[in-house]
Design an enzyme around this catalytic site. Structure first.
Site, mmCIF file in Angstrom:
data_model
loop_
_atom_site.group_PDB
_atom_site.id
_atom_site.type_symbol
_atom_site.label_atom_id
_atom_site.label_comp_id
_atom_site.label_asym_id
_atom_site.label_seq_id
_atom_site.Cartn_x
_atom_site.Cartn_y
_atom_site.Cartn_z
ATOM 1 N N GLU A 104 -15.902 4.727 4.692
ATOM 2 C CA GLU A 104 -14.516 4.959 4.290
ATOM 3 C C GLU A 104 -14.550 5.998 3.167
ATOM 4 O O GLU A 104 -15.627 6.248 2.593
ATOM 5 C CB GLU A 104 -13.881 3.657 3.776
ATOM 6 C CG GLU A 104 -13.760 2.620 4.864
ATOM 7 C CD GLU A 104 -13.204 1.283 4.379
ATOM 8 O OE1 GLU A 104 -12.499 1.235 3.362
ATOM 9 O OE2 GLU A 104 -13.485 0.275 5.059
ATOM 10 N N HIS B 134 -14.458 -1.291 6.829
ATOM 11 C CA HIS B 134 -13.357 -2.131 7.308
ATOM 12 C C HIS B 134 -13.689 -2.815 8.638
ATOM 13 O O HIS B 134 -14.416 -2.273 9.471
ATOM 14 C CB HIS B 134 -12.130 -1.227 7.496
ATOM 15 C CG HIS B 134 -10.854 -1.960 7.731
ATOM 16 N ND1 HIS B 134 -10.329 -2.162 8.984
ATOM 17 C CD2 HIS B 134 -9.997 -2.549 6.860
ATOM 18 C CE1 HIS B 134 -9.181 -2.829 8.875
ATOM 19 N NE2 HIS B 134 -8.960 -3.064 7.595
ATOM 20 N N HIS C 149 -7.125 5.077 2.892
ATOM 21 C CA HIS C 149 -6.583 5.001 1.534
ATOM 22 C C HIS C 149 -6.697 6.325 0.779
ATOM 23 O O HIS C 149 -6.283 6.415 -0.370
ATOM 24 C CB HIS C 149 -7.292 3.877 0.757
ATOM 25 C CG HIS C 149 -7.096 2.552 1.437
ATOM 26 N ND1 HIS C 149 -5.984 1.775 1.224
ATOM 27 C CD2 HIS C 149 -7.844 1.911 2.374
ATOM 28 C CE1 HIS C 149 -6.063 0.693 1.988
ATOM 29 N NE2 HIS C 149 -7.181 0.748 2.691
ATOM 30 N N LYS D 188 -0.398 3.325 4.787
ATOM 31 C CA LYS D 188 -0.626 3.248 3.327
ATOM 32 C C LYS D 188 0.261 4.295 2.640
ATOM 33 O O LYS D 188 1.446 4.092 2.561
ATOM 34 C CB LYS D 188 -2.111 3.472 3.003
ATOM 35 C CG LYS D 188 -3.082 2.893 4.031
ATOM 36 C CD LYS D 188 -3.125 1.400 4.062
ATOM 37 C CE LYS D 188 -4.142 0.943 5.104
ATOM 38 N NZ LYS D 188 -4.038 -0.451 5.464
ATOM 39 N N SER E 213 -11.359 -0.117 0.832
ATOM 40 C CA SER E 213 -10.081 -0.825 0.754
ATOM 41 C C SER E 213 -10.093 -2.050 -0.150
ATOM 42 O O SER E 213 -9.048 -2.446 -0.662
ATOM 43 C CB SER E 213 -9.616 -1.223 2.149
ATOM 44 O OG SER E 213 -10.588 -2.007 2.793
ATOM 45 N N ASN F 290 0.810 -1.230 0.000
ATOM 46 C CA ASN F 290 0.000 0.000 0.000
ATOM 47 C C ASN F 290 0.841 1.277 0.000
ATOM 48 O O ASN F 290 0.335 2.346 0.322
ATOM 49 C CB ASN F 290 -0.911 0.010 1.233
ATOM 50 C CG ASN F 290 -1.878 -1.152 1.221
ATOM 51 O OD1 ASN F 290 -2.395 -1.501 0.172
ATOM 52 N ND2 ASN F 290 -2.103 -1.746 2.374
ATOM 53 N N ASP G 43 -13.270 7.133 7.545
ATOM 54 C CA ASP G 43 -11.975 6.453 7.615
ATOM 55 C C ASP G 43 -11.269 6.731 6.291
ATOM 56 O O ASP G 43 -11.681 6.248 5.235
ATOM 57 C CB ASP G 43 -12.205 4.946 7.837
ATOM 58 C CG ASP G 43 -10.892 4.160 7.884
ATOM 59 O OD1 ASP G 43 -9.892 4.637 7.313
ATOM 60 O OD2 ASP G 43 -10.886 3.068 8.468
#
Ligand SMILES: Cc1ncc(COP(=O)(O)O)c(C=O)c1O
Length: 382
Positions: free
Chosen positions: A174, A134, A206, A234, A178, A48, A203
């Site tokens: 998110e 997640h 990423h 990441k 992910s 990542n 979140d």
């Protein structure tokens, strides 16, 4: 007996091709995408490290200087003697970069999500989350004992329907998912959260370093968020997680989060490295540009080969649905034989029928490497 139950569970796991293996990884070098495992070099499409920061000399130098100054460990929880001036500095620098009042540094994204959910919610509260959030968010919500509802992935109408019924205290999503690599409809989530006076938690594991203005992730919506969680494993290629919010929210998290209070603080030297990384992300803007070029190139080339991408959103996570665990693992093995490392994602991370290859792009991949990867996937996919 417990051991018999475990044996049965394990046998089932094996039968469904769900056994996981760890691969021992060798030395890494700056500026390449090579990962050494089992004595062989592989093109790395599985980490990542989206901005290619591994072994960056300035980050390494900052870490070494930090070790010379403070040693390795922090010595205790941040609440005792584990909070150094480097922790304070990195929290301030993130707050300034993202335009939030305050931030707090957790030792991992998993701990941060447990900490945020359990600190801000209790059994009297109601929370709605995206169905594909997640595991750490789900575990945190479960631990908080709040009433929990889930809406179909990125389905704003479904969220609206549930929200109208249950009047949530919190909505959770998110920014970039992910395992899908698609982007949440954050503006819509904000307006629903506003309508029901619910706090919106994003979140941004990423997204930070990647999305938004100069990689500031979801923070461009800062005034409309209850808080934002940013795991640093990441794009920042380190570990830990920053949680950003207004002063009162961060103080509540500091006071009530057990995963913060009862866990050893990150090493101060790592904070030195993180401070250097934050500076590099702001200065070396070519990295984000190169990553975005690679994402666009990958999408075009994957579509030419008619590969079933989960999403064509402009994110570094590119997922290709295979739909069968055995075939997914077989494909991963064939790619390894061809010198390519990608992730095989199976249940329970995703549903049994949506197993997939997950490809992580970064700013150092070349177009030739991307073409080689896609040609090989195409060859075995048929
Ligand atoms: C969306 C999301 N949140 C949280 C985490 C957990 O972060 P960490 O690896 O720092 O525990 C991850 C990492 O896998 C993630 O992808």
């Amino acid at each position: 007996m417990l051991s018999h139950k475990l044996e049965k569970r394990m046998a089932n796991w094996q039968k469904n091709n769900l056994m996981r293996q760890r691969h021992i990884i060798g030395n890494r070098h700056y500026g390449d995408n090579i990962i050494h495992t089992a004595g062989k070099a592989h093109l790395n499409f599985a980490s990542n490290d989206y901005l290619g920061l591994i072994q960056h000399p300035a980050i390494n130098a900052a870490m070494i200087a930090g070790i010379k100054q403070y040693g390795i460990g922090s010595g205790s929880s941040a609440m005792v003697t584990g909070y150094f001036n480097e922790h304070d500095s990195i929290e301030r620098e993130f707050a300034q970069w993202l335009g939030f009042d305050k931030t707090i540094l957790f030792s991992s994204g998993y701990c941060a999500n447990l900490g945020v959910m359990t600190a801000l919610l209790n059994r009297d509260d109601t929370v709605i989350s995206d169905k594909l959030c997640h595991a750490s968010l789900l575990d945190g919500i479960q631990l908080s004992r709040a009433k929990h509802y889930r809406y179909q992935h990125n389905d704003v109408m479904h969220l609206q329907k549930i929200a109208a019924k249950v009047k949530p205290d919190m909505i959770v999503s998110e920014s970039i998912f992910s395992m899908q690599g698609d982007i949440a409809p954050i503006a819509d989530l904000m307006s629903i959260a506003e309508r029901y006076q619910a706090g919106l938690v994003i979140d941004d594991a990423h997204g930070v370093g990647i999305l938004g203005c100069d990689g500031r992730g979801a923070s461009e919506h800062q005034s409309k968020l209850l808080c934002m969680v940013m795991p640093l494993g990441k794009a920042f290629n380190a570990m830990g997680a920053i949680v950003a919010g207004n002063g009162k929210i961060i103080e509540s998290i500091l006071q009530f989060s057990r995963s913060y209070r009862y866990s050893t603080a990150l090493p101060p030297a790592l904070c030195c490295a993180l401070r250097a990384t934050l500076k590099i992300i702001q200065e070396e803007t070519w990295r984000l540009q190169a990553l975005n070029d690679n994402i666009a190139f990958f999408n075009t080339e994957a579509l030419v080969r008619k590969l079933p991408l989960v999403s064509t959103d402009k994110t570094p996570i590119r997922a290709i649905i295979i739909g069968d665990s055995q075939k997914t693992v077989w494909l991963q093995e064939q790619l390894i034989k061809q010198g390519i490392c990608v992730a095989a994602i199976r249940a329970p991370t995703v549903q049994q029928n949506s197993t997939r290859l997950r490809i992580s792009l970064n700013s150092l991949h070349t177009q030739a490497e991307i073409v080689y990867l896609l040609d090989k996937i195409f060859e075995y996919f048929l």
